[in-house]
Design a protein around this motif. Structure first.
Motif, PDB file in Angstrom:
ATOM      1  N   TYR A  25       0.838  -1.194   0.000  1.00 49.31           N
ATOM      2  CA  TYR A  25       0.000   0.000   0.000  1.00 49.31           C
ATOM      3  C   TYR A  25       0.874   1.244   0.000  1.00 49.31           C
ATOM      4  O   TYR A  25       1.888   1.305   0.699  1.00 49.31           O
ATOM      5  CB  TYR A  25      -0.916   0.018   1.227  1.00 49.31           C
ATOM      6  CG  TYR A  25      -2.045  -0.973   1.111  1.00 49.31           C
ATOM      7  CD1 TYR A  25      -3.264  -0.588   0.560  1.00 49.31           C
ATOM      8  CD2 TYR A  25      -1.885  -2.290   1.513  1.00 49.31           C
ATOM      9  CE1 TYR A  25      -4.300  -1.496   0.428  1.00 49.31           C
ATOM     10  CE2 TYR A  25      -2.915  -3.202   1.389  1.00 49.31           C
ATOM     11  CZ  TYR A  25      -4.114  -2.793   0.845  1.00 49.31           C
ATOM     12  OH  TYR A  25      -5.138  -3.700   0.710  1.00 49.31           O
ATOM     13  N   TYR A  26       0.478   2.225  -0.803  1.00 57.74           N
ATOM     14  CA  TYR A  26       1.161   3.513  -0.850  1.00 57.74           C
ATOM     15  C   TYR A  26       0.089   4.593  -0.777  1.00 57.74           C
ATOM     16  O   TYR A  26      -0.799   4.644  -1.633  1.00 57.74           O
ATOM     17  CB  TYR A  26       1.971   3.645  -2.139  1.00 57.74           C
ATOM     18  CG  TYR A  26       2.694   4.958  -2.245  1.00 57.74           C
ATOM     19  CD1 TYR A  26       3.855   5.186  -1.516  1.00 57.74           C
ATOM     20  CD2 TYR A  26       2.212   5.970  -3.055  1.00 57.74           C
ATOM     21  CE1 TYR A  26       4.517   6.387  -1.599  1.00 57.74           C
ATOM     22  CE2 TYR A  26       2.863   7.179  -3.143  1.00 57.74           C
ATOM     23  CZ  TYR A  26       4.020   7.382  -2.414  1.00 57.74           C
ATOM     24  OH  TYR A  26       4.671   8.584  -2.487  1.00 57.74           O
ATOM     25  N   ASN A  27       0.149   5.403   0.260  1.00 59.53           N
ATOM     26  CA  ASN A  27      -0.862   6.448   0.483  1.00 59.53           C
ATOM     27  C   ASN A  27      -2.279   5.886   0.434  1.00 59.53           C
ATOM     28  O   ASN A  27      -3.182   6.474  -0.141  1.00 59.53           O
ATOM     29  CB  ASN A  27      -0.724   7.588  -0.523  1.00 59.53           C
ATOM     30  CG  ASN A  27       0.493   8.448  -0.261  1.00 59.53           C
ATOM     31  OD1 ASN A  27       1.036   8.450   0.842  1.00 59.53           O
ATOM     32  ND2 ASN A  27       0.938   9.167  -1.268  1.00 59.53           N
ATOM     33  N   GLY A  28      -2.454   4.703   0.999  1.00 62.94           N
ATOM     34  CA  GLY A  28      -3.773   4.089   1.076  1.00 62.94           C
ATOM     35  C   GLY A  28      -4.238   3.391  -0.186  1.00 62.94           C
ATOM     36  O   GLY A  28      -5.341   2.861  -0.237  1.00 62.94           O
ATOM     37  N   GLN A  43      -3.705   0.332  -2.896  1.00 66.64           N
ATOM     38  CA  GLN A  43      -3.047  -0.957  -3.059  1.00 66.64           C
ATOM     39  C   GLN A  43      -2.356  -1.004  -4.417  1.00 66.64           C
ATOM     40  O   GLN A  43      -2.979  -0.779  -5.455  1.00 66.64           O
ATOM     41  CB  GLN A  43      -4.035  -2.112  -2.948  1.00 66.64           C
ATOM     42  CG  GLN A  43      -3.358  -3.458  -3.016  1.00 66.64           C
ATOM     43  CD  GLN A  43      -4.326  -4.620  -2.907  1.00 66.64           C
ATOM     44  OE1 GLN A  43      -5.470  -4.526  -3.330  1.00 66.64           O
ATOM     45  NE2 GLN A  43      -3.860  -5.701  -2.321  1.00 66.64           N
TER      46      GLN A  43
END
Length: 78
Positions: free
Chosen positions: A21-24, A26
């Protein structure tokens, strides 16, 4: 000369899916190329077809490798 270090030859990974996950959001991808010093991943979600890679020069840290779990964790977090 005998060597106990890992080979630099390409390992044909099974189509291994990686997710994080990156900044919420996926991010899902698959490993295309995996060697001791190189890693190339193709994104499959949320976008398709984007490829990027990492190369770690041997002199930077000759003990590290993208062929093990520790190397893959490093690639994802950096």
């Amino acid at each position: 000369m005998n060597s106990t270090s890992q080979s630099d030859s390409t390992i044909d990974p099974p189509i291994e899916t990686i997710q994080f996950y990156y900044n919420g959001i996926q991010i899902i991808g698959k490993i295309i190329i995996q060697t001791k010093q190189d890693l190339v991943v193709e994104m499959t979600s949320p976008y398709k077809g984007f490829k990027t890679g990492l190369h770690k020069p041997h002199f930077a840290d000759p003990r590290s490798s993208y062929l093990d779990e520790e190397g893959l964790d490093y690639a994802i977090t950096n």
